[in-house]
Structures are given as C-alpha cells and as structure tokens.
Scaffold this motif. Structure first.
Motif, PDB file in Angstrom:
ATOM      1  N   PHE A   1       1.220  -1.326   0.070  1.00 38.39           N
ATOM      2  CA  PHE A   1       0.209   0.139  -0.312  1.00 38.39           C
ATOM      3  C   PHE A   1       1.062   1.298   0.083  1.00 38.39           C
ATOM      4  CE2 PHE A   1      -2.344  -3.459   1.216  1.00 38.39           C
ATOM      5  CZ  PHE A   1      -3.597  -3.267   1.197  1.00 38.39           C
ATOM      6  N   LEU A   2       0.378   2.076  -0.938  1.00 39.48           N
ATOM      7  CA  LEU A   2       1.303   3.680  -0.496  1.00 39.48           C
ATOM      8  C   LEU A   2      -0.198   4.592  -0.633  1.00 39.48           C
ATOM      9  CD1 LEU A   2       2.664   5.969  -1.555  1.00 39.48           C
ATOM     10  CD2 LEU A   2       2.456   5.476  -3.657  1.00 39.48           C
ATOM     11  N   HIS A   3       0.243   5.097   0.685  1.00 43.54           N
ATOM     12  CA  HIS A   3      -1.108   5.810   1.467  1.00 43.54           C
ATOM     13  C   HIS A   3      -0.755   7.331   1.174  1.00 43.54           C
ATOM     14  CE1 HIS A   3      -2.785   7.072   5.299  1.00 43.54           C
ATOM     15  NE2 HIS A   3      -4.206   7.454   4.496  1.00 43.54           N
ATOM     16  N   LEU A   4      -1.048   7.776   0.252  1.00 38.52           N
ATOM     17  CA  LEU A   4      -1.666   9.199   0.014  1.00 38.52           C
ATOM     18  C   LEU A   4      -2.015  10.059   1.249  1.00 38.52           C
ATOM     19  CD1 LEU A   4      -2.213   9.780  -3.592  1.00 38.52           C
ATOM     20  CD2 LEU A   4      -0.104   9.412  -2.453  1.00 38.52           C
ATOM     21  N   ALA A   5      -1.091  10.892   2.166  1.00 35.55           N
ATOM     22  CA  ALA A   5      -1.906  11.321   3.172  1.00 35.55           C
ATOM     23  C   ALA A   5      -1.946  12.750   3.576  1.00 35.55           C
ATOM     24  CB  ALA A   5      -0.565  10.963   4.069  1.00 35.55           C
ATOM     25  N   GLY A   6      -2.933  13.467   3.860  1.00 35.61           N
ATOM     26  CA  GLY A   6      -2.500  14.471   3.908  1.00 35.61           C
ATOM     27  C   GLY A   6      -4.028  15.277   5.531  1.00 35.61           C
ATOM     28  N   THR A   7      -3.378  16.343   5.306  1.00 38.20           N
ATOM     29  CA  THR A   7      -4.868  17.076   6.270  1.00 38.20           C
ATOM     30  C   THR A   7      -5.654  17.200   5.409  1.00 38.20           C
ATOM     31  OG1 THR A   7      -3.718  19.534   5.762  1.00 38.20           O
ATOM     32  CG2 THR A   7      -2.428  18.298   7.008  1.00 38.20           C
ATOM     33  N   PRO A   8      -6.712  18.077   6.704  1.00 41.07           N
ATOM     34  CA  PRO A   8      -8.438  17.678   5.770  1.00 41.07           C
ATOM     35  C   PRO A   8      -8.276  19.154   5.045  1.00 41.07           C
ATOM     36  CG  PRO A   8      -7.956  17.130   8.332  1.00 41.07           C
ATOM     37  CD  PRO A   8      -7.401  17.473   7.875  1.00 41.07           C
ATOM     38  N   GLU A   9      -7.408  19.733   5.622  1.00 39.69           N
ATOM     39  CA  GLU A   9      -7.144  21.403   4.365  1.00 39.69           C
ATOM     40  C   GLU A   9      -6.759  20.924   3.469  1.00 39.69           C
ATOM     41  OE1 GLU A   9      -7.905  21.781   9.226  1.00 39.69           O
ATOM     42  OE2 GLU A   9      -5.967  21.089   8.393  1.00 39.69           O
ATOM     43  N   VAL A  10      -5.730  20.102   3.690  1.00 41.11           N
ATOM     44  CA  VAL A  10      -5.078  20.078   2.389  1.00 41.11           C
ATOM     45  C   VAL A  10      -5.659  19.613   1.560  1.00 41.11           C
ATOM     46  CG1 VAL A  10      -3.642  19.280   0.854  1.00 41.11           C
ATOM     47  CG2 VAL A  10      -2.443  20.517   2.680  1.00 41.11           C
ATOM     48  N   ILE A  11      -6.408  18.142   1.597  1.00 36.76           N
ATOM     49  CA  ILE A  11      -7.552  17.386   1.124  1.00 36.76           C
ATOM     50  C   ILE A  11      -8.650  18.182   0.529  1.00 36.76           C
ATOM     51  CG2 ILE A  11      -9.022  15.148   0.649  1.00 36.76           C
ATOM     52  CD1 ILE A  11      -5.717  14.746   0.971  1.00 36.76           C
ATOM     53  N   GLY A  12      -9.788  18.731   1.118  1.00 38.16           N
ATOM     54  CA  GLY A  12     -10.338  20.282   0.832  1.00 38.16           C
ATOM     55  C   GLY A  12      -9.981  21.156   0.038  1.00 38.16           C
ATOM     56  N   ARG A  13      -8.726  21.927  -0.069  1.00 39.10           N
ATOM     57  CA  ARG A  13      -8.626  22.604  -1.236  1.00 39.10           C
ATOM     58  C   ARG A  13      -8.436  21.381  -2.726  1.00 39.10           C
ATOM     59  NH1 ARG A  13      -4.810  24.353   2.290  1.00 39.10           N
ATOM     60  NH2 ARG A  13      -3.074  23.689   0.858  1.00 39.10           N
ATOM     61  N   ARG A  14      -7.728  20.156  -2.945  1.00 37.78           N
ATOM     62  CA  ARG A  14      -7.786  19.128  -3.317  1.00 37.78           C
ATOM     63  C   ARG A  14      -9.086  18.550  -3.977  1.00 37.78           C
ATOM     64  NH1 ARG A  14      -3.176  16.324  -4.688  1.00 37.78           N
ATOM     65  NH2 ARG A  14      -0.883  17.349  -3.984  1.00 37.78           N
ATOM     66  N   GLN A  15      -9.943  18.300  -3.413  1.00 37.58           N
ATOM     67  CA  GLN A  15     -11.441  18.737  -3.608  1.00 37.58           C
ATOM     68  C   GLN A  15     -12.066  19.024  -4.554  1.00 37.58           C
ATOM     69  OE1 GLN A  15     -13.790  16.652  -0.829  1.00 37.58           O
ATOM     70  NE2 GLN A  15     -13.565  14.430  -1.092  1.00 37.58           N
TER      71      GLN A  15
ATOM     72  N   ILE B   1       3.895  15.396  -7.837  1.00 39.77           N
ATOM     73  CA  ILE B   1       3.879  13.720  -8.138  1.00 39.77           C
ATOM     74  C   ILE B   1       5.053  13.110  -7.878  1.00 39.77           C
ATOM     75  CG2 ILE B   1       2.886  12.306 -10.068  1.00 39.77           C
ATOM     76  CD1 ILE B   1       0.378  14.397 -10.381  1.00 39.77           C
ATOM     77  N   ASP B   2       6.013  13.835  -9.463  1.00 39.29           N
ATOM     78  CA  ASP B   2       6.989  12.683  -8.974  1.00 39.29           C
ATOM     79  C   ASP B   2       7.863  13.009  -7.685  1.00 39.29           C
ATOM     80  OD1 ASP B   2       6.936  13.050 -12.080  1.00 39.29           O
ATOM     81  OD2 ASP B   2       8.040  14.193 -12.598  1.00 39.29           O
ATOM     82  N   SER B   3       7.663  13.140  -6.706  1.00 39.38           N
ATOM     83  CA  SER B   3       8.780  13.140  -5.568  1.00 39.38           C
ATOM     84  C   SER B   3       7.803  12.699  -4.976  1.00 39.38           C
ATOM     85  CB  SER B   3       7.883  15.103  -5.030  1.00 39.38           C
ATOM     86  OG  SER B   3       9.112  15.654  -5.850  1.00 39.38           O
ATOM     87  N   ILE B   4       6.246  12.227  -5.482  1.00 37.64           N
ATOM     88  CA  ILE B   4       5.273  11.212  -4.312  1.00 37.64           C
ATOM     89  C   ILE B   4       6.153  10.307  -4.311  1.00 37.64           C
ATOM     90  CG2 ILE B   4       3.177  10.357  -4.140  1.00 37.64           C
ATOM     91  CD1 ILE B   4       2.046  12.952  -3.559  1.00 37.64           C
ATOM     92  N   ILE B   5       6.327   9.818  -5.955  1.00 38.72           N
ATOM     93  CA  ILE B   5       6.642   8.153  -6.377  1.00 38.72           C
ATOM     94  C   ILE B   5       7.891   7.963  -6.341  1.00 38.72           C
ATOM     95  CG2 ILE B   5       7.709   7.850  -9.201  1.00 38.72           C
ATOM     96  CD1 ILE B   5       4.894   8.691 -10.182  1.00 38.72           C
ATOM     97  N   GLU B   6       9.010   9.293  -6.294  1.00 36.63           N
ATOM     98  CA  GLU B   6      10.452   9.183  -6.119  1.00 36.63           C
ATOM     99  C   GLU B   6      10.483   8.223  -4.561  1.00 36.63           C
ATOM    100  OE1 GLU B   6      12.967   8.934  -8.507  1.00 36.63           O
ATOM    101  OE2 GLU B   6      11.780   9.656  -9.616  1.00 36.63           O
TER     102      GLU B   6
ATOM    103  N   GLU C   1       1.064  -3.639   8.331  1.00 37.86           N
ATOM    104  CA  GLU C   1       0.846  -3.969   6.896  1.00 37.86           C
ATOM    105  C   GLU C   1       1.846  -3.795   6.178  1.00 37.86           C
ATOM    106  OE1 GLU C   1      -2.947  -2.806   6.468  1.00 37.86           O
ATOM    107  OE2 GLU C   1      -3.068  -1.633   7.747  1.00 37.86           O
ATOM    108  N   ALA C   2       2.135  -4.472   5.038  1.00 38.44           N
ATOM    109  CA  ALA C   2       2.750  -3.691   3.793  1.00 38.44           C
ATOM    110  C   ALA C   2       3.031  -2.335   3.174  1.00 38.44           C
ATOM    111  CB  ALA C   2       3.639  -5.229   3.055  1.00 38.44           C
ATOM    112  N   GLY C   3       3.446  -1.045   3.726  1.00 37.92           N
ATOM    113  CA  GLY C   3       3.566  -0.433   2.722  1.00 37.92           C
ATOM    114  C   GLY C   3       4.038   0.821   2.933  1.00 37.92           C
TER     115      GLY C   3
ATOM    116  N   ARG D   1      11.904   4.568  -0.512  1.00 37.71           N
ATOM    117  CA  ARG D   1      11.567   3.612   0.934  1.00 37.71           C
ATOM    118  C   ARG D   1      10.675   2.378   1.003  1.00 37.71           C
ATOM    119  NH1 ARG D   1       6.678   7.904   3.913  1.00 37.71           N
ATOM    120  NH2 ARG D   1       7.009   6.302   5.459  1.00 37.71           N
ATOM    121  N   THR D   2      10.198   1.947  -0.866  1.00 41.69           N
ATOM    122  CA  THR D   2      10.468   0.465  -0.658  1.00 41.69           C
ATOM    123  C   THR D   2      11.207  -0.778  -1.689  1.00 41.69           C
ATOM    124  OG1 THR D   2       9.355   0.890  -3.186  1.00 41.69           O
ATOM    125  CG2 THR D   2       7.698   0.940  -0.728  1.00 41.69           C
ATOM    126  N   GLY D   3      13.004   0.218  -1.878  1.00 42.37           N
ATOM    127  CA  GLY D   3      13.415   0.066  -2.575  1.00 42.37           C
ATOM    128  C   GLY D   3      13.250  -1.087  -3.351  1.00 42.37           C
ATOM    129  N   GLN D   4      12.033  -0.512  -4.598  1.00 43.44           N
ATOM    130  CA  GLN D   4      11.731  -0.961  -6.324  1.00 43.44           C
ATOM    131  C   GLN D   4      12.237  -0.759  -6.714  1.00 43.44           C
ATOM    132  OE1 GLN D   4       7.779  -1.332  -6.728  1.00 43.44           O
ATOM    133  NE2 GLN D   4       7.202  -1.276  -4.621  1.00 43.44           N
TER     134      GLN D   4
END
Length: 172
Positions: A104-118, A156-161, A145-147, A166-169
């Motif tokens: 799992f890759l959990h995209l974590a954020g605050t309600p404020e950040v996610i609210g702006r995105r929504q 996006i590129d920073s999240i992927i990198e 849990e694996a993730g 972190r997963t060594g893939q």
C-alpha cells in the motif's frame, strides 16, 4: 526520471477522496511499466448513485466491490497499480485475502490540503461534504501492513520518487 521496471507485487494507492490516488497511481504505473486500474471505475451503479446523493457507503455496499478489486490484484501479482480508498484495515484485509503480497501507498494529508484538492475537482461523484466522514473512517496503515504513508502535499514526481526509495523498488 529513471527507467521503470516491473515490481514483484501489486500496489494499492490509498487515501481519502481528493488525495490524488488516481493521478499518482496512473503515474506510478507508467513509471513502473505495469497496468493501472482505478477502483472508482469498478463501483456498481448503485454505489455511485448513493455517493452522488451525498450518502456514505456502508461496509455491506463495499464488500462486493472490494472482492472485484482483490481479484484484479490477484490477477496482477507480477505487477500492477490500483487506486482504491482502502480506508479501513478490514478493507485492506479483504484485499489481502485475494492477494497477500499487495503493498500500500497511503497518500496522507490534512483535511485542509485534501479539501482544497477536492474543491478543484468539479463533477466528481464524491461530494466535498463527505470528506469529514472519509477522515473519520480512515485507519492509517498499521506497522504490520506492507506499505508506506507519504505526505500528499508535494508534486507527483516527488511522491513517486519517495515511494520507490522507501520501498527499495527502484533507485532514484
């Protein structure tokens, strides 16, 4: 970006609505050169109608949908990326019952950040009014849990990198 390569197990990009699961998931799949699927596309019409009307899905509503997602993951054991909210441990356990090696890759954020995105996603079937219920439902990944959880308030590129490092893939 470096060269992508196949992964040893499927990945679920998880998080609340508006966290960027579909965008990050598609970009990650492209980077790794594996198939991508969006769990939102697998919802039955009744679930979409319920969410569009502003009602949260029940666990009973989700059970058959999670089975479809779990079967997709099992069919992509050699590599694939699925975007799926997977907010509760029980939902992730249901996915693991089909595909024990899912990561799992959990995209974590605050309600404020996610609210702006929504707010920048007009026409999406998940109305912003359900954001609070999403955060109330969210059970972050447990240590067993694996993730990994990664802050969504970056490119996006920073999240992927960060995920790949972190997963060594793949080396950055």
């Amino acid at each position: 970006m470096g060269e992508g390569r196949a992964v040893a197990s499927p990945i679920v990009v998880m998080g609340v609505s508006g966290s960027g699961k579909s965008t990050v998931g598609a970009a990650l799949a492209q980077r790794l050169r594996v198939p991508f699927a969006d769990a939102d596309d697998l919802h039955p019409a009744a679930n979409i109608a319920k969410m569009t009307a502003g009602h949260a899905l029940t666990d009973e509503d989700r059970r058959p949908w999670l089975d479809v997602i779990g079967r997709w993951l099992a069919d992509h054991r050699e590599g694939g990326v699925m975007s799926c909210s997977a907010l509760k441990r029980a939902y992730r356990d249901q996915l693991r019952s089909h595909c024990p090696d899912v990561v799992f890759l959990h995209l974590a954020g605050t309600p404020e950040v996610i609210g702006r995105r929504q707010a920048s996603r007009p026409g999406h079937f998940m109305p912003p009014s359900l954001l609070a219920s999403q955060f109330q439902t969210l059970e972050p990944l447990d240590d067993d849990e694996a993730g990994v959880a990664i802050d969504v308030d970056q490119g996006i590129d920073s999240i992927i990198e960060e995920y790949l490092a972190r997963t060594g893939q793949e080396s950055s």
